[in-house]
Design an enzyme around this catalytic site. Structure first.
Site, PDB file in Angstrom:
ATOM      1  N   TYR A 210      -2.511  -0.667  10.452  1.00 53.60           N
ATOM      2  CA  TYR A 210      -2.094  -0.751   8.784  1.00 53.60           C
ATOM      3  C   TYR A 210      -1.291  -0.690   8.916  1.00 53.60           C
ATOM      4  O   TYR A 210      -0.583  -0.694   8.006  1.00 53.60           O
ATOM      5  CB  TYR A 210      -4.208  -0.269   8.951  1.00 53.60           C
TER       6      TYR A 210
ATOM      7  N   SER B 164       0.629  -0.917   0.154  1.00 58.92           N
ATOM      8  CA  SER B 164       0.234  -0.298  -0.244  1.00 58.92           C
ATOM      9  C   SER B 164       1.099   1.317  -0.022  1.00 58.92           C
ATOM     10  O   SER B 164       1.601   0.963   0.678  1.00 58.92           O
ATOM     11  CB  SER B 164      -1.027   0.658   1.347  1.00 58.92           C
TER      12      SER B 164
END
Length: 249
Positions: free
Chosen positions: A147, A134
């Site tokens: 996260y 990501s």
């Protein structure tokens, strides 16, 4: 062609990657928790597939998946560690359980998959490992500390594994998308709506504007980056941004 394993293959990025690999002529094993979604992905793949419902946050689940792939297709030669998930919370409200859940899914599960795949790849002199990371692997944003920490960690795993395996014929790369038009982004939209009272359309536009192009990334754009990593043996230890120009290399 090669024996592939795609985790989180039931929908979104994982489904697009599985279809792209199958279209390229590979045999593709699919794993995710939802058997019905896996069947939907398999139906879209033109080549041989193997659907294996499993929970890859379990070490036994991962071992079972690899054992079944090896029985049906032979050793995994291409691993796409895509399964992941996000949560959002102010830092002070992140519980130990929230923190551990993000590490288990986004860092420990990919590590276990990589660890399990590497010996056979090295023995065969060929392997391609691609982790779907990501932009959160490279930059921090508010309210996604757990996260982001997990995604930073998985990028470290990719870089270290690539360095260790550089002379073996095995490449290890990460693909780092921005906000992609997937069910996970739908969850982010719902969270924005719940917290701010904005409409779903307004919330989606907020996420689209995170990319300088003003658009959400498509799953096909991400899968194209994965296939690039698979096809080019000189590319290893890289983290390819697929984010509409948000992070410039």
């Amino acid at each position: 062609m090669s024996s592939c394993l795609v985790t989180g293959a039931g929908r979104g990025i994982g489904r697009a990657v599985a279809v792209a690999l199958s279209t390229a002529g590979h045999s593709v094993a699919l794993t995710a928790r939802n058997a019905a979604e896996l069947a939907g992905t398999a139906a879209l793949c033109p080549g041989p597939t193997l659907a294996i419902p499993a929970d890859i946050t379990s070490a036994d689940g991962i071992e079972g998946v690899f054992a079944q792939v090896e029985k049906e297709f032979g050793p995994v030669e291409i691993l796409v560690a895509n399964a992941g998930g996000a949560s959002s919370s102010p830092l002070a409200k992140i519980t130990d359980e929230d923190w551990q859940a993000m590490l288990d899914l986004n860092l420990t599960a990919p590590f276990r998959c990589v660890r399990r795949a590497v010996p056979a790849m090295v023995d065969g002199g060929y392997g391609r490992i691609v982790v779907i990371a990501s932009v959160a692997s490279k930059v921090g944003e508010p309210y996604i500390a757990a996260y982001t920490a997990a995604k930073h960690g998985v990028l470290g795993l990719v870089r270290s594994a690539a360095a260790e395996l550089a002379r073996t014929g095995v490449t290890v790369n990460a693909v780092c998308p921005g906000y992609v038009d997937t069910p996970m982004t739908d969850q982010s939209v719902a969270a924005i709506v719940a917290k701010t009272g904005r409409s779903a359309a307004e919330a989606r536009e907020i996420l689209a504007r995170k990319q300088p192009t003003g658009k959400l990334i498509t799953v096909e754009e991400v899968s194209a980056a994965v296939l690039y990593c698979v096809s080019n043996g000189a590319v290893t230890g890289q983290a390819l941004n697929v984010d509409g120009g948000a992070l410039q290399s």
